[in-house]
Design an enzyme around this catalytic site. Structure first.
Site, mmCIF file in Angstrom:
data_model
loop_
_atom_site.group_PDB
_atom_site.id
_atom_site.type_symbol
_atom_site.label_atom_id
_atom_site.label_comp_id
_atom_site.label_asym_id
_atom_site.label_seq_id
_atom_site.Cartn_x
_atom_site.Cartn_y
_atom_site.Cartn_z
ATOM 1 N N HIS A 92 0.710 4.402 4.381
ATOM 2 C CA HIS A 92 0.201 5.103 3.420
ATOM 3 C C HIS A 92 0.521 6.505 3.164
ATOM 4 O O HIS A 92 0.955 6.898 2.095
ATOM 5 C CB HIS A 92 -1.252 5.131 3.667
ATOM 6 C CG HIS A 92 -2.048 3.783 3.397
ATOM 7 N ND1 HIS A 92 -3.448 3.509 3.763
ATOM 8 C CD2 HIS A 92 -1.396 2.681 3.179
ATOM 9 C CE1 HIS A 92 -3.659 2.492 3.813
ATOM 10 N NE2 HIS A 92 -2.564 1.742 3.375
ATOM 11 N N SER A 151 0.706 -1.209 -0.046
ATOM 12 C CA SER A 151 0.171 -0.090 -0.034
ATOM 13 C C SER A 151 1.005 1.213 0.059
ATOM 14 O O SER A 151 0.477 2.221 -0.679
ATOM 15 C CB SER A 151 -0.711 -0.019 1.047
ATOM 16 O OG SER A 151 -1.805 -1.004 1.173
#
Length: 323
Positions: free
Chosen positions: A229, A177
């Site tokens: 992230h 991610s």
């Protein structure tokens, strides 16, 4: 997928109607502009799937009576109450390279900052990331080539791992991610640094910011590593200014333009593009250096930012943010 929405195609720049206006910001694709064949992103997808199969084979769910999809044999999944994402145990992930602060700092296993990018918690986790990688990465690789996109992907994943380790020290973390958010960040900075060659600038900018904001908002749910992230996004955002800079509007076709217009184009890039390049490079070097020093000194980022833990999980009446 997003990049296809923000890029516009214009008329032939040699037509009289178009050559008279250089402030429109329309990007014109010409026969002289190079496009690459995407092969690195598909290879990344294949590699992630292969690693997941190896992880599942090694995991070999020991609780045969409770494992999910027992007909898969060694590849059967851990019980749902242990891993709802249909995947291996956390012990197996840790053994094979999951990100764990204690092992990185106290056992000098810094390689986990890289290996965790290639591990996934389950089939659902893997599918979500690989679909995103295909939609975002292939288009970017076709436009900018495998070297630049590969560098952004790997360095963004690395940056996400660093920030995750600084703020999450009691749990393990896996997944691509951070690298994927790096590609999103690079798309945003690419739009900003190449602002003059796009039409519908504000619409494209608002759309991209909304997509990023929605994805980051999902990260405040429990069991989602939003620090990876954020770290990946910031890394990709800075790398985009450095690696995805395009020539200013009219540079490619300057030889085909009337001399009165071609004479105005005396440099490949605009001054603000060079300024953004320098600023991004300095911030990237300083950011990585400071973060790595803090990490390997064993510092806890939460002690320097008492509210930052809310960026990864916001407790509600429906869930807590415990380990």
């Amino acid at each position: 997928m997003v990049h296809g929405d923000i890029e516009s195609r214009g008329r032939n720049p040699s037509s009289p109607k178009d050559t008279g206006n250089f402030s429109t910001g329309v990007y014109y694709e010409t026969s002289t502009e190079r496009h690459w064949t995407s092969w690195l992103v598909p290879m990344f997808v294949v590699a992630n799937v292969a690693v997941f199969l190896v992880v599942m084979y090694i995991n070999d769910c020991p609780k045969k009576g409770q494992c999910v999809a027992r007909f898969l044999g060694r590849f059967s999944f851990q019980p749902i109450n242990e891993n709802p994402l249909l995947g291996p145990s956390s012990a197996t992930l840790t053994k094979l390279g999951a990100l764990e602060w204690d092992k990185v700092v106290h056992r000098h296993q810094g390689w986990r900052l890289i290996t965790c990018i290639w591990l996934h918690a389950g089939v659902i986790h893997l599918l979500a990331n690989m679909l995103s990688l295909v939609f975002i990465g292939i288009r970017l690789e076709q436009q900018f080539g495998f070297v630049r996109i590969g560098v952004i992907y790997l360095l963004s994943g690395f940056g996400g791992s660093i920030l995750s380790s600084l703020f999450i020290q009691n749990n393990i973390s896996v997944g691509a991610s951070g690298a994927l958010f790096g590609l999103l960040g690079a798309m945003l900075s690419e739009l900003l640094t190449n602002w003059t060659i796009y039409s519908n600038k504000l619409a494209a900018l608002v759309t991209l910011i909304m997509i990023v904001a929605i994805n980051l908002a999902v990260g405040i749910l429990p069991h989602v590593d939003n620090f990876a992230h954020i770290g990946g996004f910031l890394s990709g955002f800075l790398l985009g200014f450095i690696l995805l800079i395009r020539p200013q509007f009219g540079w490619i076709d300057r030889n085909n333009l009337p001399s009165s217009y071609a004479g105005r184009i005396n440099s490949k890039h605009l001054p603000y593009q060079y300024v953004l390049w320098v600023i991004a490079l300095v911030l990237l070097i300083v950011g990585y250096t400071v973060s790595l020093v803090m990490l390997f000194r064993g510092e806890n980022g939460n002690k320097h930012c008492h509210w930052c833990h809310y960026l990864s999980c916001v407790p509600t009446s429906s869930w807590s943010c415990g380990n």
